[in-house]
Each structure stands twice: as structure tokens, then as C-alpha cells.
Design an enzyme around this catalytic site. Structure first.
Site, PDB file in Angstrom:
ATOM      1  CG  HIS A 141      -0.518   3.662   4.792  1.00 23.04           C
ATOM      2  ND1 HIS A 141      -1.243   3.064   5.859  1.00 23.04           N
ATOM      3  CD2 HIS A 141       0.047   2.805   3.624  1.00 23.04           C
ATOM      4  CE1 HIS A 141      -0.814   1.863   5.530  1.00 23.04           C
ATOM      5  NE2 HIS A 141      -0.507   1.886   3.862  1.00 23.04           N
ATOM      6  CB  SER A 150      -0.720   0.275   1.238  1.00 18.08           C
ATOM      7  OG  SER A 150      -0.406  -0.001   2.719  1.00 18.08           O
ATOM      8  CG  ASP A 196      -1.161   5.258   8.646  1.00 16.37           C
ATOM      9  OD1 ASP A 196      -0.160   4.716   8.548  1.00 16.37           O
ATOM     10  OD2 ASP A 196      -1.943   4.869   8.050  1.00 16.37           O
TER      11      ASP A 196
END
Ligand SMILES: *[C@@H]1O[C@H](CO)[C@@H](O)[C@H](O)[C@H]1NC(C)=O
Ligand SMILES: *[C@@H]1O[C@H](CO)[C@@H](O)[C@H](O)[C@H]1NC(C)=O
Ligand SMILES: *[C@@H]1O[C@H](CO)[C@@H](O)[C@H](O)[C@H]1NC(C)=O
Ligand SMILES: *[C@@H]1O[C@H](CO)[C@@H](O)[C@H](O)[C@H]1NC(C)=O
Ligand SMILES: *[C@@H]1O[C@H](CO)[C@@H](O)[C@H](O)[C@H]1NC(C)=O
Ligand SMILES: *[C@@H]1O[C@H](CO)[C@@H](O)[C@H](O)[C@H]1NC(C)=O
Ligand SMILES: *[C@@H]1O[C@H](CO)[C@@H](O)[C@H](O)[C@H]1NC(C)=O
Ligand SMILES: *[C@@H]1O[C@H](CO)[C@@H](O)[C@H](O)[C@H]1NC(C)=O
Length: 411
Positions: A385, A142, A382
Site C-alpha cells: 500500500h 484496497s 507494508d
């Protein structure tokens, strides 16, 4: 179904969140190799057969000896961001931090300045010229998907409506600029080699099983692609050991992650050597994307994470999340290859960017965080990311610089 699939891919994050502490444990277990001097190896020779050359302005020519990865972030709210978050329809919710409520946007206004030269200004039309009748494919997890989306956003604004398309075809996503017959693609393969996590929309996450010597199924989709950009890191770093097979699919064993990673990269290297035509195809490998999970690493005594950070780290910094043993393995595997792979060593430049992660303004299980979750950044931020526009744009500016150099018109 389309919307659903997009969401499923993004659900990688909860696992990573679950693995945050484990990442730290793994780090303690690995021996950190002493860092050597950073250097760029294996620039491409000039492609033997160019269908079209691209005119490069004198100021965009780079001295081949310039190390693009050593430099600093400078405040530049005049030129950056290179696109607006709300002007790019292809961004997934995971990366649209402002829309998701992030109060500050400073993270969008930093420019990477190499010490020894300037990066060429990103010119989407020039990139499309380079990519005419070609395919550019990003392969990985990702984090790599964000780099793909960044590239699409950097380019798409110069392509008029009706002359571009975006298609989800799991495990691929494909942006096409029709008049150029150029595609920018993404292929989900979190370990590069095959694994039980390969389903783009319904992958197992907590349970990991990697087939260290299997790549041909994936490889079929990569054959003939003109520019391949690989990345694989964070999925390996769940525990110090990982379950894997080599040879018989029935024979599952626990491997040290470093051992498994090396075997997987060698499988990949063999695939490259038997498949790639170095005169027509180019291969890049992205170094590890750093994480900022523990604020005590840059702010001794604090107990937070990347949440509420709004400025880059100034001065030298290397976090424990970026495993030097893995870096060394990559270095060795790439050096031994018979074909040239350009290693884009973006780890250090991104290490400085503790301010640029999605924190609580991203997603969890395909959904934006609830108000309660947002209020609990210690558990829900997070720090893996990145927001877009943001740091992955810089990775693409560097990729662009290399492509420009390979295809430039040497007059
Ligand atoms: C990548 O850069 C880091 C930091 O500058 C350095 O420690 C590392 O050795 C470099 N890796 C390679 C393979 O050149
Ligand atoms: C790899 O790149 C180097 C430097 O550009 C060049 O000298 C060499 O011939 C290339 N090797 C192959 C196998 O293409
Ligand atoms: C850009 O940054 C400068 C210096 O921080 C500030 O004075 C100026 O208002 C900013 N401009 C915009 C458009 O945000
Ligand atoms: C379009 O590009 C593909 C490669 O991406 C190529 O195989 C094909 O021949 C191109 N089509 C035309 C009409 O040039
Ligand atoms: C996802 O995969 C699991 C295990 O392979 C399967 O049981 C489940 O039905 C799948 N779900 C969907 C929506 O396809
Ligand atoms: C490997 O798989 C076994 C059986 O599912 C499991 O008990 C073990 O924890 C796994 N090991 C790792 C390192 O994940
Ligand atoms: C795996 O890692 C542990 C801890 O670093 C080490 O003691 C052990 O020898 C390694 N095993 C193999 C097979 O490399
Ligand atoms: C965020 O940082 C600012 C200044 O550094 C501080 O005043 C504020 O309390 C912090 N907010 C949270 C929620 O930690």
C-alpha cells in the site's frame, strides 16, 4: 457500524502480509515474458455526445503521441503535495503515514515528469466540470481504494462545506459534489469477477475462491456509470494456483493464476461489450501496482524491504513483483475488445517509488501497529500500500489528463 466497516475493509493488509513470501514464490513459478516496448494503446475517440465541453488552456493540451508513462520523478517541493494529509477528512488511517508517525515526508514532494511532454496541472474545478451530472467509479481492491481516496482528496477542498457528502454503502463508498451533481465512487471487487471475498467489510482472505464466469451481480452496480476505472492484481498473486469455479458453483478446481486471470478478464470483457455504450461511457484499466518487498532487488546484498527508504530509485528498475505474464494477458484481452479501454500503464512509474509505501506507518487488522510491531519492520512493514498524499495522486493526474483530452473543447 460505519467506523467498523471502514476498518474491516482495511484489514486486507494482514493477508497480503501473509502472502508476501508467496508472492515471491509465485513470481519464480511464472515464466516472465520478455518485455516489449511500452506503449499506450487505444486512446479514446472523441465522445459523440458531449453535454458540456471544458475549456483547455493551450499549455494543457497534450500531444496524443506523448507517452505519459515514460519519464522520471523530479523533486518539486513547491507544487507538491497537491493537498495536505491533515486537510483531507476522507483519508482512512491506513494511508495517513505522517499522522501514524512516519518521520520523513520527502515522499510527498516528487512530481512525475514524462519525457516527451508535461502533465496538465490538476485543476479540481475543471474535473468537476467534466464530471457534472456524471459518476466516476473506481473498482478493485484496497490499492484501488487508495486511488479513489486520492481523487476525493484532490477534489474536495474546492467544494464548500455543506455542498459535499461522503457515504459508506458497502461495497461502495460515494463522494458527492452536490452543486455539480457529480459523484466519485468506489466499489470493492478485488477480483473484478465474483468471489467469496466480495463482502466489503467481512471478506475471507486466506481462503480464496473466484467465480471466473460470474460478474452480473457486480455488473448491475456498474451499469450506466460514466467513467469506470478498473484494477485487479494483488489478490490473484497469493499462490501460483488459485481455487476457482467455471460453470457450476459446485465444481471447484485449482487453476494456474495466469489461466484464471485470463478467463476472468474475458468474462469482464464480455460484460463490457454487452453493457457499455462507448459513446457515453469511458473505461479505464490500471496496470499492476508494484510492491517493494525485498530491498536486495534495488540494493544488492541488503536483506530488508521498503522500510526506511526515503528516495525514489533513479535509473532503470523493474521488480519481480510486477508479473509480466499478467501484463501480457491484459494487453491481449484489451486489444481484442470491441470497445476502447484505456490502459493506464502506471507500473513502471510506481516501480521507482520504493520510498512511498506505508511501511510500518499503516495498519494491520484495522489497527495501527503497536510500538513493538513498528520496531520490527522486517515482519510488519507494508510494502504494497501507498501513503497519501503520494503515488496514487500521480495516477489520478494521469487519469485527469486523459479525461481532459476526451472532453476538451476543440476550438
Ligand atoms: C507497460 O509498461 C511496461 C514498462 O514500460 C512495459 O514493459 C509493458 O509492456 C507495458 N504494457 C503494455 C500492455 O503496454
Ligand atoms: C477507439 O479509439 C480509436 C482511436 O481513438 C478510434 O479510431 C476508434 O474508432 C475507437 N473504436 C471504437 C470502437 O470506439
Ligand atoms: C525544498 O527543497 C529545497 C532543495 O532540497 C530545500 O532547499 C528547501 O528548503 C525546500 N523547501 C521547503 C519548503 O521544504
Ligand atoms: C444527476 O446525475 C445523474 C447521473 O449521475 C443523472 O442521472 C441525473 O439525471 C442528474 N440529475 C440532474 C438533476 O441532472
Ligand atoms: C463474517 O462472515 C463469517 C462467514 O461468512 C460469519 O460466520 C461471521 O458471522 C461474519 N461476521 C460478521 C461480523 O458479520
Ligand atoms: C483449494 O482448496 C482446497 C480445499 O479447500 C485446498 O486444500 C487447497 O489448498 C486450495 N488450493 C489453493 C491453490 O489455494
Ligand atoms: C500450470 O503451470 C505449471 C507451471 O508453470 C505448468 O507446468 C502447467 O502446465 C500449467 N498448467 C496449465 C493447465 O496451464
Ligand atoms: C535507516 O537508514 C539510515 C541511512 O540509510 C541508517 O543510518 C539507519 O540505521 C536505518 N535505520 C534502520 C532502522 O534501518
Amino acid at each position: 457500524m460505519k467506523g467498523q466497516s471502514a476498518e474491516r475493509i482495511q484489514s486486507l493488509f494482514p493477508v497480503l502480509l501473509a502472502s508476501l513470501l508467496v508472492l515471491g514464490t509465485a513470481q519464480l513459478v511464472f515464466d516472465s515474458l520478455k518485455s516489449g516496448k511500452s506503449y499506450v494503446f487505444q486512446y479514446y475517440g472523441k465522445p459523440a455526445k458531449l453535454r458540456k465541453s471544458v475549456f483547455v488552456l493551450p499549455e494543457d493540451r497534450m500531444d496524443e503521441s506523448c507517452n505519459l508513462f515514460e519519464g522520471k520523478w523530479v523533486w518539486d517541493n513547491v507544487s507538491y503535495p497537491l493537498y495536505e494529509e491533515n486537510s483531507c477528512p476522507y483519508l482512512v488511517k491506513q494511508t495517513t503515514c505522517l499522522k501514524n508517525g512516519r518521520p520523513d515526508s520527502f515522499y510527498q514532494n516528487w512530481r512525475w515528469q514524462p519525457h516527451a511532454c508535461n502533465l496538465p496541472r490538476f485543476d479540481p474545478l475543471k474535473l468537476l466540470d467534466i464530471l457534472r451530472d456524471k459518476r466516476l467509479m473506481f473498482i478493485g481492491d484496497s490499492v484501488q481504494r487508495a486511488q479513489f481516496e486520492s481523487m476525493v482528496c484532490l477534489v474536495q477542498s474546492v467544494v464548500p462545506k455543506g455542498k459535499k457528502s461522503f457515504k459508506r454503502d458497502p461495497p461502495r463508498k460515494i463522494f458527492k459534489a452536490k452543486e455539480y451533481n457529480a459523484t466519485i465512487e468506489y466499489y470493492w471487487a478485488p477480483f473484478i469477477v465474483e468471489s467469496i471475498s466480495d463482502h466489503a467489510t467481512n471478506h475471507t482472505v486466506l481462503k480464496r475462491l473466484v467465480n471466473l464466469d460470474s460478474i452480473s451481480k457486480h455488473g448491475k452496480s456498474w451499469e450506466g456509470v460514466d467513467v469506470l476505472v478498473f484494477e485487479s492484481y494483488v489478490w490473484w498473486m497469493y499462490r501460483p494456483q488459485i481455487n476457482a469455479t467455471y460453470g457450476s458453483m459446485e465444481d471447484v478446481q485449482e487453476y494456474n493464476v495466469t489461466t484464471a486471470y485470463r478467463i476472468a478478464m474475458e468474462t469482464w470483457g464480455n460484460w463490457l461489450e454487452s453493457t457499455i455504450n462507448p459513446h457515453l461511457q469511458k473505461v479505464f484499466f490500471m496496470s499492476m501496482s508494484p510492491t517493494h518487498l525485498w530491498s536486495w532487488e534495488w540494493k544488492p546484498g541488503s536483506r530488508g524491504n521498503c522500510f526506511n527508504e526515503s528516495y525514489p530509485i533513479l535509473g532503470s528498475y523493474w521488480g519481480t513483483g510486477s508479473n509480466l505474464a499478467i501484463m501480457e494477458i491484459l494487453h491481449e484481452v484489451l486489444q481484442d475488445l470491441k470497445i476502447n479501454v484505456t490502459f493506464l500503464n502506471i507500473t513502471q512509474l510506481a516501480e521507482y517509488r520504493k520510498d512511498a509505501h506505508t511501511t510500518v506507518f499503516g495498519e494491520r487488522r484495522g489497527k495501527l501497529l503497536t510500538k513493538e510491531q513498528k520496531a520490527d519492520p522486517l515482519n510488519f512493514a507494508d510494502c504494497i500500500h501507498w501513503c497519501l498524499p503520494g503515488v496514487p495522486d500521480t495516477w489520478n493526474e494521469i487519469l485527469y489528463a486523459y479525461l481532459l483530452q476526451s472532453y476538451q473543447n476543440f476550438l
